[in-house]
Design an enzyme around this catalytic site. Structure first.
Site, PDB file in Angstrom:
ATOM      1  N   HIS A  70       0.855  -1.216   0.000  1.00  0.00           N
ATOM      2  CA  HIS A  70       0.000   0.000   0.000  1.00  0.00           C
ATOM      3  C   HIS A  70       0.867   1.233   0.000  1.00  0.00           C
ATOM      4  O   HIS A  70       1.012   1.862   1.041  1.00  0.00           O
ATOM      5  CB  HIS A  70      -0.915  -0.002   1.218  1.00  0.00           C
ATOM      6  CG  HIS A  70      -2.083   0.912   1.090  1.00  0.00           C
ATOM      7  ND1 HIS A  70      -2.094   2.204   1.564  1.00  0.00           N
ATOM      8  CD2 HIS A  70      -3.307   0.729   0.541  1.00  0.00           C
ATOM      9  CE1 HIS A  70      -3.274   2.753   1.340  1.00  0.00           C
ATOM     10  NE2 HIS A  70      -4.014   1.880   0.727  1.00  0.00           N
ATOM     11  N   ILE A  76       1.734   4.819   1.553  1.00  0.00           N
ATOM     12  CA  ILE A  76       0.890   5.682   2.375  1.00  0.00           C
ATOM     13  C   ILE A  76       0.126   4.802   3.368  1.00  0.00           C
ATOM     14  O   ILE A  76      -0.211   3.656   3.074  1.00  0.00           O
ATOM     15  CB  ILE A  76      -0.090   6.547   1.548  1.00  0.00           C
ATOM     16  CG1 ILE A  76      -1.028   5.703   0.699  1.00  0.00           C
ATOM     17  CG2 ILE A  76       0.665   7.527   0.690  1.00  0.00           C
ATOM     18  CD1 ILE A  76      -2.111   6.513   0.003  1.00  0.00           C
ATOM     19  N   GLY A  79      -6.178   4.514   5.262  1.00  0.00           N
ATOM     20  CA  GLY A  79      -7.118   5.271   6.084  1.00  0.00           C
ATOM     21  C   GLY A  79      -7.772   4.413   7.153  1.00  0.00           C
ATOM     22  O   GLY A  79      -8.000   4.869   8.276  1.00  0.00           O
ATOM     23  N   VAL A  80      -8.073   3.180   6.817  1.00  0.00           N
ATOM     24  CA  VAL A  80      -8.717   2.293   7.788  1.00  0.00           C
ATOM     25  C   VAL A  80      -7.826   2.086   9.019  1.00  0.00           C
ATOM     26  O   VAL A  80      -8.321   1.945  10.133  1.00  0.00           O
ATOM     27  CB  VAL A  80      -9.123   0.949   7.126  1.00  0.00           C
ATOM     28  CG1 VAL A  80      -7.903   0.129   6.743  1.00  0.00           C
ATOM     29  CG2 VAL A  80     -10.055   0.172   8.013  1.00  0.00           C
ATOM     30  N   GLU A  84      -8.630   2.933  12.881  1.00  0.00           N
ATOM     31  CA  GLU A  84      -8.361   1.932  13.928  1.00  0.00           C
ATOM     32  C   GLU A  84      -7.497   2.532  15.037  1.00  0.00           C
ATOM     33  O   GLU A  84      -7.726   2.267  16.221  1.00  0.00           O
ATOM     34  CB  GLU A  84      -7.673   0.706  13.321  1.00  0.00           C
ATOM     35  CG  GLU A  84      -7.222  -0.328  14.338  1.00  0.00           C
ATOM     36  CD  GLU A  84      -8.347  -1.041  15.084  1.00  0.00           C
ATOM     37  OE1 GLU A  84      -8.071  -1.570  16.181  1.00  0.00           O
ATOM     38  OE2 GLU A  84      -9.491  -1.079  14.591  1.00  0.00           O
TER      39      GLU A  84
END
Length: 178
Positions: A70, A76, A79-80, A84
């Site tokens: 990723h 980067i 976002g998840v 979290e």
């Protein structure tokens, strides 16, 4: 005649409670949260206001496993994982208030209004601030904001519930035993 006055040390009364600890290192965080590498996403707690607010730090490092895919040429933070980290910071705040937390888990029940403003890359330090919006005995709603160098990179409202921790499944026996 001059009167000398001396300030006497007065011990705190039995009804006063000592001030709660305002920071946590990684070992203290690990004693509260069940998460472990590679999914423990907060490294330090720098501010705590009991039942109200917490500020945690996540140091983003290139050697974290998500960066292998990723994205290989432009790493980067997903976002998840930022959301979290917000939930874990909130869990570190709230689970300190649960006396039997070893028998409980705090699990996600919802995410609202998640927004991702800027990419987070290796070398960044996330500052995660979580404020409690609503707190019941078994559920909580929190507003989280993650910043890098004072700029908002992620924000979300998360809902979590306190549930009983399941018992561990027994390991399968080898050798065909029944």
């Amino acid at each position: 005649m001059t009167e000398l006055t001396e300030k006497a040390a007065v011990p705190p009364s039995a009804t006063e409670t000592p001030q709660a600890k305002q920071t946590m290192d990684i070992l203290e965080i690990m004693s509260i949260l069940p998460h472990r590498y590679p999914f423990l996403l907060i490294d330090r707690v720098v501010e705590i206001e009991r039942k109200q607010r917490i500020v945690a730090i996540k140091n983003v490092s290139f050697n974290e496993p998500q960066f292998q895919g990723h994205f290989p040429d432009y790493p980067i933070m997903p976002g998840v994982l930022m959301v979290e980290a917000i939930a874990q910071a909130g869990g570190a705040l709230l689970l300190t208030e649960i006396p039997d937390r070893d028998d409980k888990l705090m699990v996600f029940t919802g995410i609202d209004s998640a927004k991702f403003r800027k990419p987070v890359v290796p070398g960044d330090q996330l500052r995660i601030e979580v404020k409690v919006l609503n707190w019941r005995s078994t559920a909580v709603r929190m507003q989280g904001t993650a910043t890098v160098e004072g700029k908002v990179v992620c924000e979300a409202t998360v809902m979590c519930a306190l549930v009983p921790r399941g018992t561990k499944k027994p390991e399968a026996k080898s050798g065909g035993e029944v």
